[in-house]
Design a protein around this motif. Structure first.
Motif, short mmCIF file in Angstrom:
data_model
loop_
_atom_site.label_atom_id
_atom_site.label_comp_id
_atom_site.label_asym_id
_atom_site.label_seq_id
_atom_site.Cartn_x
_atom_site.Cartn_y
_atom_site.Cartn_z
N LEU A 161 -1.49 -56.72 44.83
CA LEU A 161 -2.08 -56.36 46.11
C LEU A 161 -1.30 -57.04 47.23
O LEU A 161 -0.95 -58.21 47.16
CB LEU A 161 -3.55 -56.80 46.16
N ALA A 162 -1.03 -56.28 48.29
CA ALA A 162 -0.18 -56.76 49.37
C ALA A 162 -0.81 -56.48 50.72
O ALA A 162 -1.62 -55.56 50.85
CB ALA A 162 1.20 -56.09 49.28
N PRO A 163 -0.45 -57.24 51.75
CA PRO A 163 -0.91 -56.90 53.10
C PRO A 163 -0.33 -55.57 53.55
O PRO A 163 0.63 -55.06 52.95
CB PRO A 163 -0.37 -58.06 53.96
N GLU A 164 -0.91 -55.00 54.58
CA GLU A 164 -0.49 -53.67 55.03
C GLU A 164 0.78 -53.80 55.88
O GLU A 164 0.74 -53.91 57.10
CB GLU A 164 -1.61 -53.00 55.82
N LEU A 165 1.90 -53.77 55.20
CA LEU A 165 3.21 -53.79 55.84
C LEU A 165 4.03 -52.62 55.32
O LEU A 165 3.88 -52.22 54.17
CB LEU A 165 3.94 -55.11 55.54
N GLY A 167 16.44 -57.29 48.46
CA GLY A 167 16.26 -56.00 49.11
C GLY A 167 14.89 -55.88 49.71
O GLY A 167 14.03 -56.75 49.55
N SER A 168 14.68 -54.78 50.43
CA SER A 168 13.40 -54.50 51.09
C SER A 168 12.86 -53.19 50.58
O SER A 168 13.61 -52.26 50.25
CB SER A 168 13.58 -54.44 52.61
N GLY A 169 11.54 -53.09 50.53
CA GLY A 169 10.91 -51.87 50.08
C GLY A 169 9.41 -51.99 50.10
O GLY A 169 8.85 -53.07 50.31
N PRO A 170 8.71 -50.88 49.86
CA PRO A 170 7.24 -50.89 49.86
C PRO A 170 6.69 -51.40 48.54
O PRO A 170 7.41 -51.50 47.55
CB PRO A 170 6.89 -49.41 50.07
#
Length: 240
Positions: free
Chosen positions: A181-185, A227-230
């Protein structure tokens, strides 16, 4: 799938330390393998002299990190006026005496230490082999009931939340970080080991973050990806 343990590294000040040059203690964007090893070793109650235990634990850890809040960087300027009779405790567990002449104590001792302020990081680890002691269950229990104080990089950096979060099954470390679970980013920054998942447009990094616990010196290089990603749309809710 493999079982992974999730840890939350959150505090007002966090220090993901890098190479110290002279009096400057710099930080990195992601925690070092040696730092996570030391954190778990403190929880398990390892003594600094337990070199073999530290080295073996470090060799078994497969880890990755997701940055949930990057925070800001600050530099703490530290100064202390010392004299010849002052003693300092060292990692060798013996007081260190100062040997210089009287003139060498006229100027104060100066240091610069960098910190992350307000950083929030999620770390996923796996132990290989999984059935060797300590197991992930042993680590989870120790993080909740640590035998030594826990700190995130430097002793002033005390966690402000439960460090052990949950266990999660995933194909690889990156998958564990993406499923949690992650914050809404829109996107998150990740660092993970070679062979532990892929993201588009990620970049290779060679990091020197493995410590020889007997000598106290870092050496060698470890290949990681950044890297970056959802995160996954069906992220699993964590129990803590």
């Amino acid at each position: 799938m493999s079982r992974h343990l999730l840890m939350r590294l959150r505090a007002p000040l966090v220090a993901f330390g890098g190479e110290t040059i002279d009096s400057y203690g710099v930080i990195r964007d992601f925690p070092a393998l040696s730092m996570v090893t030391g954190l778990i070793a403190c929880a398990l109650g390892y003594d600094r002299g337990d070199f073999a235990l530290h080295d073996r634990l470090q060799a078994r850890i497969v880890m990755g990190t997701r940055i949930d809040a990057g925070g800001a960087r600050l530099v703490d300027f530290q100064t202390a006026q010392l004299n010849r009779r002052d003693e300092a405790w060292t990692t060798h567990r013996e007081p260190e005496t100062r040997q210089g002449g009287e003139d060498s104590y006229k100027s104060p001792h100066l240091r610069h230490r960098e910190y992350h302020a307000g950083l929030d990081a999620l770390v996923a680890i796996r132990l290989e082999p999984a059935n060797e002691q300590p197991t992930l269950d042993d680590v989870a229990l120790a993080l909740d009931r640590p035998k030594r104080p826990l700190f995130i990089g430097r002793k002033p950096c005390l966690p402000t939340t439960r460090v052990f979060i949950d266990m999660i099954d995933a194909d690889h470390v990156l998958g564990a970080l993406q499923q949690a679970l992650a914050p809404e980013l829109p996107d998150f920054r990740f660092q993970w080991p070679e062979g532990e998942g892929t993201l588009p447009h990620s970049q290779w990094r060679d990091v020197c973050d493995e410590r020889n616990w007997r000598t106290g010196v870092h050496g060698g290089w470890r290949r990681v990806l950044e890297g970056s990603g959802p995160c996954a749309s069906n992220s699993l809710e964590l129990s803590a």
